[in-house]
Design a protein around this motif. Structure first.
Motif, PDB file in Angstrom:
ATOM      1  N   ASP A 155       0.950  -1.161  -0.226  1.00 41.34           N
ATOM      2  CA  ASP A 155      -0.130  -0.089  -0.148  1.00 41.34           C
ATOM      3  C   ASP A 155       0.949   1.478   0.073  1.00 41.34           C
ATOM      4  O   ASP A 155       0.665   2.291  -0.752  1.00 41.34           O
ATOM      5  N   LEU A 156       1.938   1.177   0.695  1.00 42.84           N
ATOM      6  CA  LEU A 156       2.973   2.563   0.879  1.00 42.84           C
ATOM      7  C   LEU A 156       3.681   2.451  -0.441  1.00 42.84           C
ATOM      8  O   LEU A 156       3.600   3.849  -1.001  1.00 42.84           O
ATOM      9  N   TRP A 157       3.891   1.624  -1.039  1.00 44.18           N
ATOM     10  CA  TRP A 157       4.608   1.537  -2.277  1.00 44.18           C
ATOM     11  C   TRP A 157       3.858   2.094  -3.386  1.00 44.18           C
ATOM     12  O   TRP A 157       4.128   3.067  -4.287  1.00 44.18           O
ATOM     13  N   THR A 158       2.528   1.594  -3.417  1.00 44.08           N
ATOM     14  CA  THR A 158       1.496   2.121  -4.229  1.00 44.08           C
ATOM     15  C   THR A 158       1.342   3.609  -4.233  1.00 44.08           C
ATOM     16  O   THR A 158       1.226   4.401  -5.171  1.00 44.08           O
ATOM     17  N   TRP A 159       1.129   3.873  -2.966  1.00 46.19           N
ATOM     18  CA  TRP A 159       0.821   5.544  -2.501  1.00 46.19           C
ATOM     19  C   TRP A 159       2.308   6.303  -2.969  1.00 46.19           C
ATOM     20  O   TRP A 159       2.139   7.452  -3.791  1.00 46.19           O
ATOM     21  N   LEU A 160       3.448   5.865  -2.843  1.00 44.55           N
ATOM     22  CA  LEU A 160       4.629   6.769  -3.348  1.00 44.55           C
ATOM     23  C   LEU A 160       4.768   6.444  -4.680  1.00 44.55           C
ATOM     24  O   LEU A 160       5.136   7.515  -5.232  1.00 44.55           O
ATOM     25  N   GLU A 161       4.379   5.542  -5.304  1.00 40.86           N
ATOM     26  CA  GLU A 161       4.360   5.709  -6.776  1.00 40.86           C
ATOM     27  C   GLU A 161       3.541   6.548  -7.473  1.00 40.86           C
ATOM     28  O   GLU A 161       3.614   7.261  -8.351  1.00 40.86           O
ATOM     29  N   ALA A 162       2.264   6.542  -6.876  1.00 38.73           N
ATOM     30  CA  ALA A 162       1.372   7.682  -7.428  1.00 38.73           C
ATOM     31  C   ALA A 162       1.671   8.966  -7.145  1.00 38.73           C
ATOM     32  O   ALA A 162       1.356  10.127  -7.870  1.00 38.73           O
ATOM     33  N   GLY A 177      10.677   6.358 -12.956  1.00 42.16           N
ATOM     34  CA  GLY A 177      11.731   5.567 -13.849  1.00 42.16           C
ATOM     35  C   GLY A 177      12.910   5.343 -12.843  1.00 42.16           C
ATOM     36  O   GLY A 177      12.953   5.231 -11.722  1.00 42.16           O
ATOM     37  N   ARG A 178      13.945   5.353 -13.788  1.00 42.47           N
ATOM     38  CA  ARG A 178      15.406   4.846 -13.106  1.00 42.47           C
ATOM     39  C   ARG A 178      15.609   5.913 -12.046  1.00 42.47           C
ATOM     40  O   ARG A 178      16.330   5.577 -11.031  1.00 42.47           O
ATOM     41  N   GLU A 179      15.432   7.343 -12.269  1.00 38.99           N
ATOM     42  CA  GLU A 179      15.761   8.210 -11.336  1.00 38.99           C
ATOM     43  C   GLU A 179      14.980   8.176 -10.006  1.00 38.99           C
ATOM     44  O   GLU A 179      15.532   8.267  -8.962  1.00 38.99           O
ATOM     45  N   GLY A 180      13.608   7.884 -10.163  1.00 38.11           N
ATOM     46  CA  GLY A 180      12.792   7.796  -8.964  1.00 38.11           C
ATOM     47  C   GLY A 180      13.440   6.378  -8.312  1.00 38.11           C
ATOM     48  O   GLY A 180      13.474   6.670  -6.989  1.00 38.11           O
ATOM     49  N   LEU A 181      13.694   5.560  -8.846  1.00 39.36           N
ATOM     50  CA  LEU A 181      14.145   4.398  -8.243  1.00 39.36           C
ATOM     51  C   LEU A 181      15.584   4.440  -7.515  1.00 39.36           C
ATOM     52  O   LEU A 181      15.648   4.250  -6.220  1.00 39.36           O
ATOM     53  N   LEU A 182      16.387   5.338  -8.249  1.00 38.41           N
ATOM     54  CA  LEU A 182      17.780   5.783  -7.527  1.00 38.41           C
ATOM     55  C   LEU A 182      17.410   6.507  -6.114  1.00 38.41           C
ATOM     56  O   LEU A 182      18.018   6.452  -5.202  1.00 38.41           O
TER      57      LEU A 182
END
Length: 112
Positions: free
Chosen positions: A16-23, A29-34
């Motif tokens: 749920d937290l991952w979904t919220w952060l993604e939104a 993308g790659r920069e967000g992952l880093l």
């Protein structure tokens, strides 16, 4: 609540937290992952700050934290790591459980 139910609830919360952060993340993308992985460094720094504050090792500030603050910061590190892992794989739970089992085997030997 059973251990399995608590574990299920933990991983649902991670998802749920991952979904919220993604939104909500302004960078993807790659920069967000880093950036998500770099967030771990920030959280670890907050653990260090809390330990220093608990021990009063900054003469200018004195005692500014408690061991409860250290506990909370360590939980933030663990949660941030699990969310970063979830960012890398949809099966974060499986990856984490397999890794823990491997470390336990190497460290403790085969299960008895």
């Amino acid at each position: 609540m059973s251990d399995e139910a608590a574990t299920d609830r933990l991983w649902r919360s991670v998802d749920d937290l991952w979904t919220w952060l993604e939104a909500e993340s302004p960078v993807g993308g790659r920069e967000g992952l880093l950036l998500r992985v770099l967030k771990l460094s920030e959280e670890v720094g907050e653990v260090a700050e809390a330990v220093i504050g608990t021990l009063g090792q900054n003469p200018r500030k004195g005692t500014t934290h408690t061991w409860d603050d250290v506990h909370a910061e360590l939980c933030d590190v663990a949660l941030t790591a699990l969310i970063a892992l979830r960012t890398l794989t949809p099966d974060a739970r499986g990856a984490f459980e397999a890794h823990v089992a491997g470390v336990a085997r190497r460290s403790l030997g085969p299960p008895s």
